[in-house]
Design a protein around this motif. Structure first.
Motif, mmCIF file in Angstrom:
data_model
loop_
_atom_site.group_PDB
_atom_site.id
_atom_site.type_symbol
_atom_site.label_atom_id
_atom_site.label_comp_id
_atom_site.label_asym_id
_atom_site.label_seq_id
_atom_site.Cartn_x
_atom_site.Cartn_y
_atom_site.Cartn_z
ATOM 1 N N ASP A 164 0.833 -1.200 0.000
ATOM 2 C CA ASP A 164 0.000 0.000 0.000
ATOM 3 C C ASP A 164 0.872 1.256 0.000
ATOM 4 O OD1 ASP A 164 -2.031 -1.807 0.190
ATOM 5 O OD2 ASP A 164 -2.592 -1.312 2.248
ATOM 6 N N ASP A 165 0.307 2.378 -0.476
ATOM 7 C CA ASP A 165 1.068 3.623 -0.451
ATOM 8 C C ASP A 165 1.036 4.237 0.952
ATOM 9 O OD1 ASP A 165 -1.381 4.887 -0.096
ATOM 10 O OD2 ASP A 165 -1.493 5.671 -2.131
ATOM 11 N N HIS A 166 1.685 5.388 1.114
ATOM 12 C CA HIS A 166 1.844 5.966 2.448
ATOM 13 C C HIS A 166 0.521 6.434 3.039
ATOM 14 C CE1 HIS A 166 1.678 9.718 0.115
ATOM 15 N NE2 HIS A 166 1.361 10.315 1.233
ATOM 16 N N GLN A 167 -0.526 6.594 2.220
ATOM 17 C CA GLN A 167 -1.834 6.984 2.728
ATOM 18 C C GLN A 167 -2.743 5.788 2.970
ATOM 19 O OE1 GLN A 167 -3.699 10.175 0.593
ATOM 20 N NE2 GLN A 167 -1.788 11.257 0.249
ATOM 21 N N GLY A 168 -2.212 4.583 2.797
ATOM 22 C CA GLY A 168 -3.007 3.380 3.065
ATOM 23 C C GLY A 168 -3.874 2.927 1.917
ATOM 24 N N SER A 169 -3.712 3.502 0.733
ATOM 25 C CA SER A 169 -4.503 3.080 -0.426
ATOM 26 C C SER A 169 -3.908 1.812 -1.032
ATOM 27 C CB SER A 169 -4.533 4.190 -1.486
ATOM 28 O OG SER A 169 -5.141 5.348 -0.978
ATOM 29 N N ARG A 170 -4.804 0.928 -1.496
ATOM 30 C CA ARG A 170 -4.331 -0.316 -2.114
ATOM 31 C C ARG A 170 -3.680 -0.037 -3.466
ATOM 32 N NH1 ARG A 170 -9.158 -4.120 -2.881
ATOM 33 N NH2 ARG A 170 -10.428 -2.222 -2.808
ATOM 34 N N ARG A 171 -2.677 -0.852 -3.789
ATOM 35 C CA ARG A 171 -1.997 -0.730 -5.075
ATOM 36 C C ARG A 171 -1.879 -2.115 -5.722
ATOM 37 N NH1 ARG A 171 3.483 2.171 -5.089
ATOM 38 N NH2 ARG A 171 3.951 0.622 -3.479
ATOM 39 N N TYR A 172 -2.015 -2.142 -7.041
ATOM 40 C CA TYR A 172 -1.923 -3.386 -7.804
ATOM 41 C C TYR A 172 -0.948 -3.184 -8.970
ATOM 42 C CZ TYR A 172 -6.139 -5.035 -5.423
ATOM 43 O OH TYR A 172 -7.055 -5.426 -4.469
ATOM 44 N N ALA A 173 -0.140 -4.214 -9.217
ATOM 45 C CA ALA A 173 0.696 -4.259 -10.413
ATOM 46 C C ALA A 173 -0.049 -5.103 -11.443
ATOM 47 C CB ALA A 173 2.057 -4.862 -10.106
#
Length: 791
Positions: A239-248
């Motif tokens: 996740d990014d520094h704001q807690g949002s999910r990230r996908y590759a």
């Protein structure tokens, strides 16, 4: 890791999403309800008479229309049970029984909690609140049924169903009206009951959690396909520094996407910090602290497109989409990069520093503020080129202040990595010395990001080092000081302490008839007390003159001491006088270092005299058996408590460092100044006499105030009480030690043997003569001195 989930032929590798989540929004609503509850209780306690009159008016109106009251009683009493039951049945038919179960848990907790709280109030623990909630009648302080119904209503999230919400709250209003007209509930009790029920409902929601409505990875893939992306693989990454999910995400043509998912339940995460920064920091930001999902999506997309248009090296935004009603995504072109935080310091050469500043310059030309120029917002690709990421934190059409803050932030971060000299040199080569000079006033910890502030706290010489390098580049530049903090945390402490002190004083005044205090006081003793109060100002002037080798006019210095009494209204007791005297000496042509040293020397000797006199009078008092004040045991306990406090403070390294640093700044040049004074016998006599006269004048004033009301205490006992209370008042953060001094003096005189009423009267007269009465001449002196440029 959970099992991969499939969307047709695409497998999404991600951990199993939890079935239930504790939503930050529920916790924030719980605390917000508690704050409102506290405010309502305080307001009702203050406006008690108004509420009593309102109750009488409503009762009279209900008696005029008895039929309406009976109809309301029938409808409210029946519907308050029927409506929640109907909603529960409707939810069960829609296979949402778990929500009903949560509501029942909240209702049970609400019923038990309101009953226990009511019993605690009935037991007389807070008598004023009990009388307010019950009207001093034999009724429940909190309506148990209403609390459980409101808790149930909150926990089942009925507010999301407009029709049910209107029906439920209409029912609750009818129920309250019926019970109020029947004198079974009061207005404050109804409001407090509703708020307690809401707090219990939100606490239950946060405690048991809510069903996870976040869309899984398969829904993310489906949304991408609607954007015409041919997805062949997808996996969840950090996740990014704001807690949002990230996908590759891998595509059929061999390229990749970096997908950021904004979940609705995460939009209030970090809200208290954002609110605190928004209130405290004057940064001209246009961002709202509370952001909707749609607004967050549009802001990040707009910033990403603006960065691309500016020619900055940023990941290209290829598409955006909402995922149902609970999330949204942003699809960026994937670039193989590594954050600057992972680059060793020895690999950050001048060419790389120039690249970073060139990218920032491109943003600044187009009035784009990045707002997160840190090691995780600056990346390097495989070719060593700089890539700026994290567009969500930025702002378009930024004002000058935000742009200058960006420069200050990047200067500080790079200085932490490569040193102030290289950081400033690289920035000046790209941005120019004028831009750095404009950013210099923004080199304040409050302007930096949270991570950079923490690093600067450990490397305290970084910011002064950057300023020195900028001044060396542009020594003739003069930029106005910028105050970013609207207030400091210590200001809040002072306001809260002042409010408590005012409450304490008002409670004291409510027990004393001020008219009788003025009319029954012995005027002869009162005049002596007034004269002693005036002498204290002359003594303060003599003390200051004694510690300043340069000549000072006596009566103008006396006016300065009166002016300090005016400043004490807005500054703690130990701060106002020091600031005024230092300013006065500087206006007299004395250098700032010498002025601070002179005032510091006077404060140091004053402290030594204070402690010596306290020990002397305590010894005399304890050895005199004829006096009614025998504090030998109390004195020992007090000294032990002070010793324990001192040891405790000095035993904590951060507190010890803070105290020693401040003492070093205050008294660092004191010794040379004392040596100057010791070379002049006249100055020594003047300084010693003035220091001793200040304390003795205040003791005589308090002793005369005690005698004015017929009190009988030895002079030494009064001296011990005053010296102890004055030490407490000097440490208090309230203006002039307000509240702390009065409480300590009244308690000390009571312990010494005076009746409480007499002690309170004597203290009020003493504070009137020494604190309040000098304010008016102090204001006149302050105005006169400012007009004649003496302050």
């Amino acid at each position: 890791m959970g099992e991969p989930r499939a969307d047709t032929d695409v497998y999404v590798v991600e951990p199993l999403l939890p079935q239930r989540l504790r939503r930050p929004s529920d916790l924030l609503r719980f605390f917000a309800t508690l704050v409102v509850l506290g405010a309502v209780v305080l307001l009702t306690l203050v406006a008690k008479q108004t509420l009593i009159g309102l109750e009488a008016d409503v009762k009279e109106g209900a008696e005029l229309v008895p039929l309406l009251s009976r109809v309301a009683a029938f409808l409210g009493g029946a519907a308050v049970l029927v409506v929640p039951t109907a909603f529960a049945v409707e939810r069960v038919f829609h296979r949402d029984g778990l929500r009903v179960a949560e509501g029942l848990i909240a209702a049970i907790v609400g019923m038990a909690g309101s009953f226990l709280l009511g019993q605690w109030l009935v037991a007389g623990n807070v008598e004023d609140l009990r009388v307010l909630l019950t009207g001093n009648r034999d009724i429940e302080p909190l309506n148990t049924l209403l609390t459980s119904v409101v808790a149930y209503t909150t926990a089942v999230r009925i507010s999301r169903r407009p029709t049910w919400r209107m029906l439920m709250w209409t029912t609750i209003a009818l129920y309250i009206l019926a019970f109020f007209s029947g004198r079974q509930i009061t207005i404050p009790s109804a409001i407090v009951t509703v708020l307690v029920g809401m707090a219990i409902g939100y606490a239950t929601l946060y405690g048991v959690g809510s069903p996870n409505t976040r869309p899984p990875g398969s829904a993310v893939v489906a949304a991408l396909r609607k954007l015409s992306f041919q997805v062949v693989s997808a996996r969840r990454i950090e996740d990014d520094h704001q807690g949002s999910r990230r996908y590759a995400v891998g595509l059929k043509d061999g390229t990749s996407l970096d997908v950021t998912v904004l979940d609705r339940d995460r939009q209030v995460a970090g809200l208290p910090y954002r609110l605190w920064r928004r209130i405290r920091l004057n940064s001209e930001t246009r961002r709202r602290a509370i952001r909707s999902l749609r607004a967050e999506l549009e802001r990040e997309a707009l910033m990403a497109y603006a960065g691309q248009a500016a020619g900055a090296s940023t990941p290209r935004l290829l598409g955006t989409s909402e995922i149902g009603t609970e999330a949204a995504l942003l699809a960026y072109e994937h670039i193989e990069t590594r954050p600057l935080d992972e680059v060793p310091d020895n690999e950050i050469d001048d060419a790389l520093l120039h690249q970073i500043w060139e990218q920032v310059e491109l943003l600044q030309i187009q009035r784009l503020a990045h707002r997160r120029l840190t090691g995780d917002g600056i990346h390097l690709d495989r070719a060593g080129r700089v890539v700026l990421t994290d567009a969500r934190s930025g702002e378009i059409a930024a004002g000058d202040l935000l742009l200058r803050i960006d420069v200050a932030q990047l200067l500080t971060y790079l200085a932490l990595r490569v040193g102030p000299e290289r950081s400033v040199r690289a920035a000046a080569a790209v941005m120019g010395p004028d831009a750095l000079a404009a950013a210099m006033p923004l080199l304040q910890r409050i302007a930096l990001t949270r991570e950079t502030r923490a690093a600067v706290g450990k490397a305290k010489k970084i910011l002064p080092g950057i300023r020195e390098q900028i001044v060396a580049l542009k020594p003739q530049g003069k930029v106005e000081e910028v105050r970013l903090e609207r207030f400091r945390p210590r200001t809040l402490v002072t306001i809260i302490a002042s409010a408590l002190a005012a409450y304490f004083l008002l409670s004291q005044l409510s027990q004393v008839n001020i008219y009788e205090v003025v009319t029954t006081a012995n005027w002869a003793w009162s005049v002596l007390a007034l004269a002693a109060s005036f002498v204290s100002f002359v003594a303060a002037a003599l003390m200051l003159r004694g510690f300043v080798p340069e000549p000072l006019p006596l009566w103008r210095t006396v006016l300065v001491q009166f002016a300090s009494s005016f400043v004490k209204l807005v500054a703690p007791a130990a701060v106002g006088g020091v600031a005024i005297n230092t300013r006065y000496l500087q206006k007299r042509g004395i250098s700032p270092a010498s002025a601070v040293a002179s005032v510091g020397a006077s404060q140091l000797i004053m402290l030594v005299f204070h402690i010596a006199l306290l020990l002397l009078f305590a010894y005399i008092t304890g050895s005199n058996t004829a006096t009614s004040f025998t504090p030998s045991r109390g004195l020992v306990l007090a000294l032990l408590a002070v010793a324990v406090a001192v040891v405790g403070v000095l035993g904590v390294p951060p507190l010890r460092r803070m105290i020693t640093s401040r003492m070093r700044r205050l008294f660092g040049n004191v010794l040379p100044r004392l040596l100057d004074v010791l070379q002049s016998p006249r100055k020594m006599i003047e300084a010693g006499a003035g220091t001793l006269m200040i304390t003795m004048a205040f003791v005589v004033c308090l002793d005369a105030c005690v005698a004015a009301f017929g009190g009988s205490l030895s002079f030494t006992a009064v001296a011990v009480v005053y010296l102890t209370a004055n030490a407490i008042g000097s440490a208090a953060p309230t203006p002039g030690g307000l509240g702390a001094v009065e409480g300590a003096l009244a308690l000390g005189l009571t312990v010494a043997g005076l009746p409480a009423e007499l002690a309170t009267s004597a203290v009020l007269l003493h504070r009137l003569l020494t604190f309040w009465l000098p304010v008016l001449p102090g204001w006149a002196s302050f105005t006169y001195l400012q007009r004649h440029e003496a302050l």
